[in-house]
Scaffold this motif. Structure first.
Motif, PDB file in Angstrom:
ATOM      1  N   PRO A 292      35.990  34.500  34.697  1.00 49.71           N
ATOM      2  CA  PRO A 292      34.612  34.014  34.508  1.00 49.71           C
ATOM      3  C   PRO A 292      33.576  35.104  34.683  1.00 49.71           C
ATOM      4  O   PRO A 292      32.607  35.192  33.922  1.00 49.71           O
ATOM      5  CB  PRO A 292      34.493  32.922  35.579  1.00 49.71           C
ATOM      6  N   GLY A 293      33.766  35.972  35.697  1.00 56.90           N
ATOM      7  CA  GLY A 293      32.811  37.058  35.932  1.00 56.90           C
ATOM      8  C   GLY A 293      32.788  38.076  34.810  1.00 56.90           C
ATOM      9  O   GLY A 293      31.734  38.614  34.464  1.00 56.90           O
ATOM     10  N   HIS A 294      33.946  38.337  34.225  1.00 58.94           N
ATOM     11  CA  HIS A 294      34.036  39.320  33.132  1.00 58.94           C
ATOM     12  C   HIS A 294      33.299  38.832  31.890  1.00 58.94           C
ATOM     13  O   HIS A 294      32.710  39.622  31.157  1.00 58.94           O
ATOM     14  CB  HIS A 294      35.508  39.568  32.803  1.00 58.94           C
ATOM     15  N   GLY A 295      33.331  37.527  31.664  1.00 59.64           N
ATOM     16  CA  GLY A 295      32.695  36.983  30.469  1.00 59.64           C
ATOM     17  C   GLY A 295      31.217  36.709  30.620  1.00 59.64           C
ATOM     18  O   GLY A 295      30.521  36.445  29.634  1.00 59.64           O
ATOM     19  N   HIS A 296      30.710  36.794  31.844  1.00 58.13           N
ATOM     20  CA  HIS A 296      29.314  36.416  32.092  1.00 58.13           C
ATOM     21  C   HIS A 296      28.320  37.357  31.430  1.00 58.13           C
ATOM     22  O   HIS A 296      27.383  36.928  30.755  1.00 58.13           O
ATOM     23  CB  HIS A 296      29.048  36.354  33.597  1.00 58.13           C
ATOM     24  N   ASN A 297      28.511  38.657  31.627  1.00 60.80           N
ATOM     25  CA  ASN A 297      27.622  39.652  31.020  1.00 60.80           C
ATOM     26  C   ASN A 297      28.480  40.656  30.247  1.00 60.80           C
ATOM     27  O   ASN A 297      29.168  41.470  30.857  1.00 60.80           O
ATOM     28  CB  ASN A 297      26.798  40.365  32.092  1.00 60.80           C
TER      29      ASN A 297
END
Length: 346
Positions: free
Chosen positions: A90-95
């Motif tokens: 999820p964190g990788h896809g956020h920005n």
């Protein structure tokens, strides 16, 4: 285009229903955290992460089994699908700025570039297949280390952003379906015991997420002070013990509450094949009931693979991708019901 197929295809490593103990273990994952020696361990720094991205892209350009993609080419919905398929976090896809992904055509290898560390090397498989995955992942790690300068210290091992990944940089994870342990109210005690032996238990999408559909991720917490082989063997042993406990809980339910479990499974099938509107939360619960009934021999003429596929098909981003448009929550609930009926009755 490879990535287009990975985004749109209902196939995923955790829906295959193969490997060891597929009725309880959906999937296995081996992940290695690595950083480049010549760059700061700060993936949020624009210039630094830009240099990391270019260095890794150039170094891996001649690895035929992997294809590189900059995350900025994907829209928000497509990145969410990659999260739902567990190809990125999820964190990788956020920005997406200065972030990338290297994948193979089967989707069984995914390397996140500029996530928390410069590289997060991931190898996936269906069922409990940790030893095979470790062999595959270490071979890939060796190949990458021939092309890149990984940060390594003789005392601390591979250097990582988070201290819990120091040493081997290894995270071994297994996705398990544990409905019987939940129904017999054993999970709280077991989860406390696991935390005392250095094992983390998380929800379907990892840290900070819920255990929807009675799906739990089991993984090691510490990677320093043990060899890779010891970590893999330890998690493998713990998972096998959990499998044994879940099997015994299922046998108990079958003997004591068999009619109730069968009723729950067949009610779930009835709702999933006839409802006009199904929310994602309800879907996870119903799929779990149906899957338990199937593994106990209570649901005929239905294979485990399409049931596993429902866990993916109920995800909001994936529903919108296969529909070809953005949808409201109610539109997704309607589409979800339509797809479930189609999948289960084909």
């Amino acid at each position: 285009m490879l990535i287009k197929n990975l985004i749109e295809d209902t196939h995923s490593f955790w829906t295959e229903g193969s490997g060891n103990f597929p009725e309880i273990v959906l999937s296995s994952r081996i992940r290695l955290a690595r950083n480049l020696e010549e760059f700061l361990f700060n993936t949020s720094n624009k210039e630094n992460s830009k240099g990391v991205l270019k260095t890794i892209k150039d170094a891996t350009s001649n690895i035929e089994s992997l294809e590189f993609f900059n995350l900025e080419i994907f829209n928000d919905l497509e990145r969410k699908v990659l999260v739902e398929k567990h190809l990125i976090s999820p964190g990788h896809g956020h920005n997406p700025q200065n972030k990338g992904i290297l994948v193979n055509k089967e989707g069984s290898v995914s390397i996140m570039v500029n996530e928390e560390d410069h590289l997060r090397i991931q190898c996936f498989g269906s069922g409990l297949v940790l030893k095979d995955l470790w062999q595959k992942c270490t071979e890939l790690d060796d190949l990458l280390e021939e092309k890149l300068n990984f940060a390594f210290n003789e005392k601390y091992g591979y250097l990582t952003t988070c201290p819990t990944n120091l040493g081997t940089g290894l995270r071994v994870s297994v996705m398990m379906h544990l409905p019987a342990l939940v129904l017999t109210r054993q999970t709280n005690l077991i989860l406390r015991q696991l935390s005392q032996v250095g094992v983390a238990v998380r929800g379907i999408f990892g840290e900070g997420t819920e255990a929807l559909g009675n799906l739990f991720q089991i993984s090691n917490q510490i990677s320093l002070g043990q060899s890779e082989e010891e970590i893999v063997a330890n998690v493998n042993l713990i998972v096998k013990r959990l499998v044994d406990q879940e099997q015994k809980a299922r046998e108990y339910l079958l003997n004591k509450s068999g009619l109730l479990i069968e009723d729950k499974a067949k009610r779930a099938y009835g709702i999933l094949t006839n409802a006009k509107i199904i929310s994602s939360e309800e879907a996870f619960s119903l799929i779990s009931d149906l899957r338990l009934g199937k593994t106990l021999g209570m649901v005929e003429n239905l294979e485990i693979k399409p049931i596993n596929e429902l866990f993916l098909l109920c995800q909001p981003a994936y529903l919108q991708i296969i529909s070809g448009k953005e949808m409201t929550a109610q539109e997704r609930d309607i589409k979800r019901a339509e797809i479930f009926k189609e999948i289960l009755q084909r």
